[in-house]
Design a protein around this motif. Structure first.
Motif, PDB file in Angstrom:
ATOM      1  N   SER A  74       0.821  -1.201   0.000  1.00  0.00           N
ATOM      2  CA  SER A  74       0.000   0.000   0.000  1.00  0.00           C
ATOM      3  C   SER A  74       0.860   1.258   0.000  1.00  0.00           C
ATOM      4  O   SER A  74       0.560   2.257  -0.674  1.00  0.00           O
ATOM      5  N   PHE A  75       1.956   1.187   0.757  1.00  0.00           N
ATOM      6  CA  PHE A  75       2.864   2.339   0.803  1.00  0.00           C
ATOM      7  C   PHE A  75       3.506   2.560  -0.572  1.00  0.00           C
ATOM      8  O   PHE A  75       3.578   3.676  -1.103  1.00  0.00           O
ATOM      9  N   GLY A  76       3.914   1.449  -1.177  1.00  0.00           N
ATOM     10  CA  GLY A  76       4.531   1.550  -2.498  1.00  0.00           C
ATOM     11  C   GLY A  76       3.549   2.000  -3.562  1.00  0.00           C
ATOM     12  O   GLY A  76       3.921   2.711  -4.506  1.00  0.00           O
ATOM     13  N   ALA A  77       2.277   1.560  -3.447  1.00  0.00           N
ATOM     14  CA  ALA A  77       1.269   1.993  -4.430  1.00  0.00           C
ATOM     15  C   ALA A  77       1.086   3.498  -4.413  1.00  0.00           C
ATOM     16  O   ALA A  77       0.975   4.151  -5.457  1.00  0.00           O
ATOM     17  N   GLY A  78       1.039   4.086  -3.212  1.00  0.00           N
ATOM     18  CA  GLY A  78       0.874   5.543  -3.129  1.00  0.00           C
ATOM     19  C   GLY A  78       2.043   6.277  -3.729  1.00  0.00           C
ATOM     20  O   GLY A  78       1.892   7.242  -4.472  1.00  0.00           O
ATOM     21  N   LEU A  79       3.270   5.788  -3.396  1.00  0.00           N
ATOM     22  CA  LEU A  79       4.454   6.437  -3.949  1.00  0.00           C
ATOM     23  C   LEU A  79       4.522   6.238  -5.457  1.00  0.00           C
ATOM     24  O   LEU A  79       4.939   7.140  -6.210  1.00  0.00           O
ATOM     25  N   GLY A  80       4.118   5.087  -5.958  1.00  0.00           N
ATOM     26  CA  GLY A  80       4.149   4.845  -7.404  1.00  0.00           C
ATOM     27  C   GLY A  80       3.196   5.751  -8.145  1.00  0.00           C
ATOM     28  O   GLY A  80       3.527   6.293  -9.205  1.00  0.00           O
ATOM     29  N   ALA A  81       1.977   5.896  -7.604  1.00  0.00           N
ATOM     30  CA  ALA A  81       1.024   6.803  -8.249  1.00  0.00           C
ATOM     31  C   ALA A  81       1.529   8.238  -8.254  1.00  0.00           C
ATOM     32  O   ALA A  81       1.390   8.965  -9.241  1.00  0.00           O
ATOM     33  N   ALA A  82       2.145   8.646  -7.148  1.00  0.00           N
ATOM     34  CA  ALA A  82       2.706  10.000  -7.096  1.00  0.00           C
ATOM     35  C   ALA A  82       3.828  10.160  -8.094  1.00  0.00           C
ATOM     36  O   ALA A  82       4.017  11.236  -8.699  1.00  0.00           O
ATOM     37  N   THR A  83       4.626   9.082  -8.293  1.00  0.00           N
ATOM     38  CA  THR A  83       5.716   9.149  -9.270  1.00  0.00           C
ATOM     39  C   THR A  83       5.168   9.310 -10.678  1.00  0.00           C
ATOM     40  O   THR A  83       5.689  10.074 -11.493  1.00  0.00           O
ATOM     41  N   ILE A  84       4.083   8.577 -10.988  1.00  0.00           N
ATOM     42  CA  ILE A  84       3.461   8.705 -12.313  1.00  0.00           C
ATOM     43  C   ILE A  84       2.959  10.125 -12.537  1.00  0.00           C
ATOM     44  O   ILE A  84       3.106  10.708 -13.607  1.00  0.00           O
ATOM     45  N   VAL A  85       2.342  10.686 -11.505  1.00  0.00           N
ATOM     46  CA  VAL A  85       1.810  12.045 -11.624  1.00  0.00           C
ATOM     47  C   VAL A  85       2.924  13.059 -11.833  1.00  0.00           C
ATOM     48  O   VAL A  85       2.810  14.009 -12.622  1.00  0.00           O
ATOM     49  N   SER A  86       4.050  12.888 -11.133  1.00  0.00           N
ATOM     50  CA  SER A  86       5.110  13.899 -11.144  1.00  0.00           C
ATOM     51  C   SER A  86       6.091  13.732 -12.282  1.00  0.00           C
ATOM     52  O   SER A  86       7.017  14.546 -12.424  1.00  0.00           O
ATOM     53  N   ILE A  87       5.909  12.706 -13.101  1.00  0.00           N
ATOM     54  CA  ILE A  87       6.892  12.435 -14.136  1.00  0.00           C
ATOM     55  C   ILE A  87       6.967  13.549 -15.171  1.00  0.00           C
ATOM     56  O   ILE A  87       7.971  13.701 -15.865  1.00  0.00           O
ATOM     57  N   SER A  88       5.912  14.393 -15.297  1.00  0.00           N
ATOM     58  CA  SER A  88       5.893  15.446 -16.324  1.00  0.00           C
ATOM     59  C   SER A  88       6.526  16.743 -15.865  1.00  0.00           C
ATOM     60  O   SER A  88       6.810  17.615 -16.693  1.00  0.00           O
ATOM     61  N   SER A  89       6.726  16.932 -14.550  1.00  0.00           N
ATOM     62  CA  SER A  89       7.218  18.207 -14.032  1.00  0.00           C
ATOM     63  C   SER A  89       8.396  17.977 -13.107  1.00  0.00           C
ATOM     64  O   SER A  89       8.245  17.319 -12.067  1.00  0.00           O
ATOM     65  N   PRO A  90       9.579  18.486 -13.448  1.00  0.00           N
ATOM     66  CA  PRO A  90      10.744  18.298 -12.574  1.00  0.00           C
ATOM     67  C   PRO A  90      10.512  18.812 -11.156  1.00  0.00           C
ATOM     68  O   PRO A  90      10.895  18.136 -10.198  1.00  0.00           O
ATOM     69  N   PRO A  91       9.944  20.005 -10.913  1.00  0.00           N
ATOM     70  CA  PRO A  91       9.752  20.435  -9.525  1.00  0.00           C
ATOM     71  C   PRO A  91       8.872  19.462  -8.726  1.00  0.00           C
ATOM     72  O   PRO A  91       9.168  19.153  -7.568  1.00  0.00           O
ATOM     73  N   VAL A  92       7.801  18.977  -9.364  1.00  0.00           N
ATOM     74  CA  VAL A  92       6.931  18.014  -8.672  1.00  0.00           C
ATOM     75  C   VAL A  92       7.664  16.703  -8.452  1.00  0.00           C
ATOM     76  O   VAL A  92       7.525  16.055  -7.389  1.00  0.00           O
ATOM     77  N   ALA A  93       8.486  16.283  -9.415  1.00  0.00           N
ATOM     78  CA  ALA A  93       9.257  15.048  -9.277  1.00  0.00           C
ATOM     79  C   ALA A  93      10.263  15.148  -8.129  1.00  0.00           C
ATOM     80  O   ALA A  93      10.483  14.191  -7.383  1.00  0.00           O
ATOM     81  N   ILE A  94      10.878  16.318  -7.984  1.00  0.00           N
ATOM     82  CA  ILE A  94      11.832  16.519  -6.894  1.00  0.00           C
ATOM     83  C   ILE A  94      11.117  16.427  -5.546  1.00  0.00           C
ATOM     84  O   ILE A  94      11.590  15.794  -4.602  1.00  0.00           O
ATOM     85  N   VAL A  95       9.970  17.079  -5.453  1.00  0.00           N
ATOM     86  CA  VAL A  95       9.210  17.007  -4.197  1.00  0.00           C
ATOM     87  C   VAL A  95       8.810  15.564  -3.906  1.00  0.00           C
ATOM     88  O   VAL A  95       8.899  15.071  -2.762  1.00  0.00           O
ATOM     89  N   ASN A  96       8.360  14.838  -4.929  1.00  0.00           N
ATOM     90  CA  ASN A  96       7.970  13.439  -4.745  1.00  0.00           C
ATOM     91  C   ASN A  96       9.162  12.579  -4.318  1.00  0.00           C
ATOM     92  O   ASN A  96       9.026  11.670  -3.486  1.00  0.00           O
TER      93      ASN A  96
END
Length: 897
Positions: free
Chosen positions: A149-171
């Motif tokens: 469950s922990f990994g699923a949340g982080l994976g979804a956040a990674t998919i979301v942030s893949i388009s924006s470097p600032p969001v990816a850094i925060v993730n």
């Protein structure tokens, strides 16, 4: 911040790539350009469904954990996973709503990107809190489930942030923090860190590519928009249009302007053969060459330029076409593409220019050049046809006054109406043209009969002198006409124009509103007039002018009421020159203003020495009256001499009303505000409109001497006219002055009719200032003169032609007066018979036979005859020519000889 530049060629991107710094900061910084602003908005739009993805992940794993281990909402806060789960789900909802309503909330792309960074950070922190609380709640057997469950949340956040470097850094920071909180094993931390760095590197590389391509695309779109804008502006400007055909010659693109020429939509022309829309201009002398040129280039697939064609439409539309063939990379012919220019307006403009070179733009009449050509052709035809021609030169009287008072637009409108009247009068007799300003010309081919010419001239003057109504203004002008007759084979255009011009000057000198035929003596008269004008310009400086004063007497008591100031010119060589001769010249050459001010100052200066009850009357010409500074000038003169305004009487003629306007009323109001008196001079000689007396604040009416002289005669109705004027003046509380009283009989009648004042030779001729001062201080003046007066007569014999009893007869006139003449005639006539006689050099006159004897009879003219028409001397031999030109009824051989 470095801004990338892009150059696009053949659809491939050859630009510099976006920098790492651009990729890292683009989403969070203020856009440098409008394109970057548009691109930032597009990048933010990629996150529209990100909160939904994260929310779905959080909801699914939250429900799964609840099914594995049911939980209570009322469990301790430190071990209750529902609290962080509900919090993160609420945050997902808020983020989704913020992205969905960002336009209504007016959130900038930079604000939204920053909010997304915060959302990813807070969401990740809440999800880690959820995982930690699950660890306290579930058994150790479910540890793998918690990790998933922990990994699923982080994976979804990674998919979301893949388009924006600032969001990816925060993730990435959230992921590393979570890993550190869950496990202390170095291998786990190293793996998480490695994956985070790889994710950031991939995101930066992807962002650089996206930014580079997006900027290149925007640059292309900008160039495309600019090209389309240029095309639209070019087509909408009307300067040209575009066309395109396929390899079969059918239209694949047409501009709206081309479709407008055929009154249809562009879609209706698509698919039609391009050549079907064209037809070579058959009116062009090079039409065959143009046809071969266009056909050859279209069939040979060669470029062509500026080929003139005519549109295949009902209207006269002409185009200039240029085109280039299109080939693909393999050399296959694709069709033609080119531009067209509408030459219709250009051709119309050229035709208009040609028309303006021959016709007057204001009135539409032939101009000076075309009228000269018309006169030359008339003279050539006169030579071949043995028939002469005539020339009228027409000048408008008082037109300048209209322009000065009402403005040039009113003057232009007046000229157009005058042109219409001239064309109506001339009809088929001749061609009327405008020379410029207020000068017109009429050429009458084949017309030489003086009777017809005189009738046309009189009708022309009468029609032009009728009132005009222009924009609410009532305008009255006049016309003078000079006439020259050309003999076939003997006259040239230059001589006829010069002769007609001299005749026009003579008509003006005769009082305007007249017509005159050219006479040889006019050459010397014109030279004399030029010399007189030159001397007039120097007369004031040389002190050749002076002011004379004629007394105005009270009719009842014969006491001096005032004097009229009259200008006189004592020429050093010519002696005394009549005002009738030089006043008109002064008005034309612009000297009337200076002369008028000289008379005003001289008269007021002299009247200042008279008794207080004696007034001074000064004539004010229409030109002086229309001077906007006339009131200031009069006020200054009154102030300089300390003269009371009510002692100054300004005599004004009806000429000031010819351009009836607000300016005229304003001048009257300003003059009355000074306190001076106003008199309407020469009443009865013009239009004598009662509207003048209603509008203008006159204090006196001066009855013209033409009604006063001989008023006591029983054969005239002048007395009735004078009585009517006096009655009118009394009802308007105005004084009256009778001018030109010379006999005791007339004086008696004037007194009996109730005229207030008398002016004429019976009480004194114009006198010097010293004599006027002496007379002003006397108590009374006595009337002197003859008891009655007889009509002046012209005793010289005059020849004439008359139609008597159906037969043309030559007669002789003696003792000619204004009312009639003694006629010597061999034919018998009857009393009461009406006869029209044509006096040599004068023209037709109508009269009635009052008595008849053998060989002679008395003729009474139907209208008062102007004896001045008999006074002009004519060159020997001209009389016969005026009545019947020498070439009339002559055979060809006689004319040639």
């Amino acid at each position: 911040m470095r801004r990338a530049r892009f150059a696009v060629s053949d659809g491939e991107n050859t630009s510099d790539r976006a920098t790492v710094q651009d990729a890292l900061t683009f989403d969070l910084r203020v856009p440098d350009t409008s394109d970057d602003d548009h691109l930032a908005a597009q990048r933010v739009a990629m996150f529209d469904l990100a909160p939904a993805l994260l929310g779905a992940t959080h909801l699914v794993w939250g429900l799964a954990c609840f099914l594995v281990q049911p939980m209570s909402l009322f469990a301790p806060v430190s071990c209750n996973p529902l609290i962080p789960l509900l919090a993160v789900l609420a945050l997902d909802g808020l983020a989704f709503a913020g992205l969905w309503f960002r336009d209504k909330l007016r959130l900038s792309p930079r604000t939204v990107a920053g909010g997304l960074c915060g959302y990813i950070g807070i969401s990740g922190a809440l999800w880690m809190a959820y995982g930690l609380t699950l660890d306290c709640t579930l058994h150790s057997s479910h540890a793998a489930f918690i990790a998933l469950s922990f990994g699923a949340g982080l994976g979804a956040a990674t998919i979301v942030s893949i388009s924006s470097p600032p969001v990816a850094i925060v993730n990435a920071l959230v992921a590393m923090t979570g890993a550190l909180a869950v496990s202390r094993q170095p291998e786990v931390l190293a793996g998480i860190t490695f994956l985070a760095v790889v994710n950031i590197a991939y995101t930066v590389a992807s962002a650089r590519t996206v930014l580079t391509n997006a900027r290149a695309r925007l640059a292309l779109e900008a160039q495309a928009r600019k090209a389309l804008q240029f095309v639209d502006e070019f087509e909408n400007s009307g300067r040209g249009w575009f066309w395109e055909t396929n390899n079969l010659g059918t239209l694949s693109y047409v501009s709206q302007q081309l479709a407008d020429d055929f009154k249809c939509n562009p879609d209706e022309l698509l698919g039609r053969q391009f050549t079907d829309l064209l037809s070579v201009d058959s009116g062009s002398p090079d039409s065959m060459r143009e046809e071969r040129t266009l056909g050859f280039h279209l069939s040979a697939r060669f470029p062509f330029s500026d080929v003139i064609v005519r549109a295949a439409s009902d209207e006269d539309i002409h185009w200039s076409l240029s085109g280039n063939p299109l080939f693909d990379s393999r050399g296959r012919f694709l069709g033609f593409r080119g531009i067209g220019t509408d030459l219709t307006e250009q051709r119309r403009s050229e035709q208009e220019v040609a028309r303006l070179a021959r016709f007057d733009s204001l009135t539409g009449l032939p101009n000076r050049a075309l009228m000269r050509q018309t006169l030359d052709e008339a003279l050539r035809n006169a030579t071949s046809r043995r028939k002469g021609c005539s020339l009228f030169l027409i000048d408008l009287d008082r037109f300048k006054n209209v322009n000065d008072t009402l403005g040039h637009p009113i003057g232009d409108a007046l000229l157009r109406q005058v042109a219409d009247r001239l064309k109506s009068v001339m009809g088929d007799h001749g061609q009327v043209g405008r020379l410029g300003g207020d000068e017109f010309k009429a050429v009458l081919p084949g017309t030489v009969e003086t009777g017809l010419l005189e009738s046309l001239a009189r009708t022309l003057i009468e029609q032009v002198s009728r009132p005009y109504i222009i924009e609410g203004h009532r305008v009255i002008i006049g016309a003078s006409v000079g006439i020259a007759i050309g003999d076939p084979g003997r006259s040239c255009a230059d001589s006829m124009i010069r002769n007609a011009d001299l005749a026009l000057y003579a008509a003006k000198a005769a009082g305007r509103g007249k017509h005159c035929f050219y006479e040889a003596a006019m050459h010397s008269e014109a030279t004399d007039r030029q010399r007189l004008e030159h001397d007039l310009r120097l007369a004031l400086e040389r002190q050749e002018m002076f002011v004379a004063y004629q007394p105005i007497v009270l009719a009842a008591g014969e006491e001096i009421s005032g004097f009229e100031a009259l200008v006189r010119w004592n020429h050093p060589a010519r002696g005394m020159i009549s005002p009738d001769k030089f006043i008109g010249i002064a008005e034309e050459c612009g000297m009337i203003g200076k002369i008028g001010e000289f008379v005003l100052r001289s008269a007021v200066g002299e009247a200042a020495h008279w008794p207080e009850h004696v007034r001074i009357a000064v004539n004010l010409s229409p030109i002086q009256f229309n001077d906007p500074h006339i009131t200031d000038t009069i006020a200054a003169v009154l102030s300089d001499y300390g003269f009371r305004p009510e002692r100054l009487e300004l005599e004004i003629t009806e000429g000031v009303f010819l351009a009836d306007s607000d300016a005229t009323d304003g001048t009257f109001a300003r003059l009355k505000s000074l306190g001076v008196r106003l008199a309407l001079d020469d009443f009865g000689t013009g239009y004598s409109s009662l509207g003048y007396l209603k509008k203008a604040p006159f204090d006196k009416i001066k009855i013209d001497q033409s009604f006063v002289r001989g008023a006591a005669s029983t054969t005239k109705r002048n007395g009735a006219i004078i009585r009517a004027i006096v009655t009118l003046a009394d009802s308007l509380d105005m004084d009256t002055t009778a001018e030109g009283v010379e006999t005791h009989d007339d004086l008696f009648l004037i007194r009996e009719l109730g005229v207030s004042q008398v002016q004429g030779y019976i009480f004194g001729k114009p006198m010097t200032g010293e004599e006027a001062r002496k007379l002003a201080n006397s108590s009374r003046v006595e009337a002197e003169g003859f008891q009655c007066i007889r009509e002046p007569r012209q005793r010289l014999m005059r020849r004439a032609i008359a139609a008597i009893n159906g037969k043309t007869t030559e007669i002789r006139l003696r003792n000619i007066s204004a009312m009639g003449a003694l006629v010597e005639c061999a034919d018998n006539v009857m009393p009461g018979q009406s006869i029209t006689i044509d006096i040599v050099g004068v023209g037709p006159v109508i009269g009635i036979v009052r008595w008849a004897q053998a060989g002679k009879f008395g003729l009474q003219f139907a209208e008062q005859f102007d004896l001045a028409r008999l006074s002009a001397k004519r060159a020997k031999g001209n009389d016969v020519t005026m009545l019947q030109p020498w070439y009339v009824n002559q055979g060809p051989n006689k004319v040639a000889s």
